[in-house]
Structure formats: C-alpha cells, structure tokens
Design a protein around this motif. Sequence first.
Motif, PDB file in Angstrom:
ATOM      1  N   ARG A  48       0.787  -1.241   0.000  1.00 18.61           N
ATOM      2  CA  ARG A  48       0.000   0.000   0.000  1.00 18.61           C
ATOM      3  C   ARG A  48       0.815   1.286   0.000  1.00 18.61           C
ATOM      4  NH1 ARG A  48      -5.591  -0.536   1.063  1.00 18.61           N
ATOM      5  NH2 ARG A  48      -6.146  -2.684   1.505  1.00 18.61           N
ATOM      6  N   GLY A  49       1.996   1.298   0.571  1.00 17.81           N
ATOM      7  CA  GLY A  49       2.814   2.506   0.606  1.00 17.81           C
ATOM      8  C   GLY A  49       4.242   2.169   1.000  1.00 17.81           C
ATOM      9  N   ALA A  50       5.114   3.167   0.969  1.00 20.81           N
ATOM     10  CA  ALA A  50       6.536   2.938   1.212  1.00 20.81           C
ATOM     11  C   ALA A  50       6.869   2.676   2.677  1.00 20.81           C
ATOM     12  CB  ALA A  50       7.341   4.141   0.722  1.00 20.81           C
ATOM     13  N   SER A  51       5.921   2.861   3.596  1.00 23.50           N
ATOM     14  CA  SER A  51       6.212   2.671   5.015  1.00 23.50           C
ATOM     15  C   SER A  51       5.777   1.301   5.535  1.00 23.50           C
ATOM     16  CB  SER A  51       5.544   3.773   5.844  1.00 23.50           C
ATOM     17  OG  SER A  51       4.145   3.719   5.678  1.00 23.50           O
ATOM     18  N   THR A  52       5.204   0.463   4.698  1.00 21.76           N
ATOM     19  CA  THR A  52       4.777  -0.879   5.103  1.00 21.76           C
ATOM     20  C   THR A  52       5.418  -1.894   4.167  1.00 21.76           C
ATOM     21  OG1 THR A  52       2.667   0.060   5.806  1.00 21.76           O
ATOM     22  CG2 THR A  52       2.789  -2.329   5.618  1.00 21.76           C
ATOM     23  N   TYR A  53       6.342  -2.679   4.703  1.00 23.37           N
ATOM     24  CA  TYR A  53       7.113  -3.556   3.819  1.00 23.37           C
ATOM     25  C   TYR A  53       7.752  -4.709   4.588  1.00 23.37           C
ATOM     26  CZ  TYR A  53      10.813  -0.589   5.737  1.00 23.37           C
ATOM     27  OH  TYR A  53      11.645   0.102   6.588  1.00 23.37           O
ATOM     28  N   ILE A  54       8.231  -5.681   3.820  1.00 18.98           N
ATOM     29  CA  ILE A  54       9.014  -6.818   4.313  1.00 18.98           C
ATOM     30  C   ILE A  54      10.300  -6.851   3.504  1.00 18.98           C
ATOM     31  CG2 ILE A  54       9.123  -9.332   4.537  1.00 18.98           C
ATOM     32  CD1 ILE A  54       6.073  -9.375   4.614  1.00 18.98           C
ATOM     33  N   PHE A  55      11.417  -7.029   4.190  1.00 16.26           N
ATOM     34  CA  PHE A  55      12.676  -7.194   3.447  1.00 16.26           C
ATOM     35  C   PHE A  55      13.682  -7.944   4.299  1.00 16.26           C
ATOM     36  CE2 PHE A  55      14.032  -3.785   6.078  1.00 16.26           C
ATOM     37  CZ  PHE A  55      15.410  -3.660   5.978  1.00 16.26           C
ATOM     38  N   ALA A  66       6.053  -1.553   9.731  1.00 16.73           N
ATOM     39  CA  ALA A  66       4.802  -0.831   9.505  1.00 16.73           C
ATOM     40  C   ALA A  66       4.748   0.324  10.482  1.00 16.73           C
ATOM     41  CB  ALA A  66       3.601  -1.744   9.701  1.00 16.73           C
ATOM     42  N   THR A  67       4.306   1.491  10.033  1.00 18.13           N
ATOM     43  CA  THR A  67       4.181   2.639  10.932  1.00 18.13           C
ATOM     44  C   THR A  67       2.909   2.540  11.764  1.00 18.13           C
ATOM     45  OG1 THR A  67       3.145   3.895   9.155  1.00 18.13           O
ATOM     46  CG2 THR A  67       5.511   4.178   9.466  1.00 18.13           C
ATOM     47  N   GLY A  68       1.977   1.690  11.370  1.00 17.73           N
ATOM     48  CA  GLY A  68       0.756   1.471  12.139  1.00 17.73           C
ATOM     49  C   GLY A  68       0.868   0.195  12.950  1.00 17.73           C
ATOM     50  N   GLU A  69      -0.016  -0.743  12.711  1.00 19.54           N
ATOM     51  CA  GLU A  69      -0.051  -1.994  13.458  1.00 19.54           C
ATOM     52  C   GLU A  69       0.374  -3.154  12.577  1.00 19.54           C
ATOM     53  OE1 GLU A  69      -3.952  -2.674  14.964  1.00 19.54           O
ATOM     54  OE2 GLU A  69      -3.945  -0.923  16.268  1.00 19.54           O
ATOM     55  N   ILE A  70       0.923  -4.183  13.215  1.00 21.70           N
ATOM     56  CA  ILE A  70       1.146  -5.477  12.575  1.00 21.70           C
ATOM     57  C   ILE A  70       0.285  -6.462  13.348  1.00 21.70           C
ATOM     58  CG2 ILE A  70       2.782  -7.314  12.068  1.00 21.70           C
ATOM     59  CD1 ILE A  70       4.952  -5.175  11.874  1.00 21.70           C
TER      60      ILE A  70
END
Length: 188
Positions: A48-55, A66-70
């Motif tokens: 959805r955006g650059a602040s939610t990712y897996i790497f 994630a800047t919100g919740e996981i």
Amino acid sequence: GDGSSTDDTTLTFNSSGNDGVITWDQSADEFVFSDSIMMSTAEPLYFRGASTYIFSPDTDDLTVSATGEINLDTDKINLGEQAASDVELNFNTSGSDGQITWNRGGDYFAFSDDIFMSGVEKIVFRHTDEGIYSPGTDQLKIHGANVEIESGTGVVIDSPLLTLEDDAASLRFGADADVTLTHVADTG
C-alpha cells in the motif's frame, strides 16, 4: 488476454530444466505463483505505501515494518527454530527497551525488566485461587491454602505492623514447632 475473455491468463517461462508459471486468476482477482519467489538482495516488498514492507537486510534476517499496526491473526504462534539456543523476544523503543528470554537449558522465562500489573490481575499458581495480586494502591496479597516462605539465611519483614487476621492465629517456632504463640479471641 485481450480483456474480453473470462478465462484465466497464464505466463509460462519455459527452460530446458524447471519451468516457471504465473497465473492471473480473474475470478479470485489475484495472481497465483506456481513457484518460489526469491528476493536475492535487500530490496523490499511494499504493501500500500513505502512505510509498510518486508525485506531481508542480511542473510538469515527478516524485517517486517509498519508505521501502524502489525496484526498476527492466528490462534497459535511458534517462536524459535528448535535449535540448541535460547529464544529472545525484544521490545525496542526510542527510550527504554525490554526483553523476554526463554532459557532453554533452565526451562524458564527470564524478564530483563519489571512486570507491571496495572489493575487487580493476578499471577496465578496452579489454581485460580492461589496467587499474588494487588487489590488496591499500596496493597499486596499472597493468597493460597498453604503459603510457605523458605530462606536459608533469614526472612526480614520491614513493617511497623504485622497483623494475623484469624482469631486463632498461631506463630510456631522451631523445626518441630515445639514453641507456639497462639492468639485467643478477646483474651490476647
């Protein structure tokens, strides 16, 4: 496809050895990968955006950000890889950090910080009526059918008042309780 078909569309990679297949499942509105996907560098997979990712920042490491919740929507979570090592759960903040460690050799949890009970929650032992809890501010209760305090060097009670609330309360002294001090109601 040309946009008019209701059939799924398949992209097949043919080679002399293994083949690869990606299918667009139009009825489910999703891509289906029939083979593994390898991220060979530290490039992230965004949601959805650059602040939610897996790497994977390094070999054998995985970061979920994630800047919100996981949310882990499951009834069971397993931590550890069944290796001969302890398992750590770390809480990292911009201030104080915390850690819970499962000590494999000792068969216990080790807490690196205090445990704060914000209400009347109990630490329960074996049965729900045996535990430690705080019924109110500046109060601590240890509840059980039989409570024993054992010490090899001594027990210190640092309080101006020690109350035994039973009218037949007794203090017993000696290994065989050969000296007993008993309260008799209304007598002393």
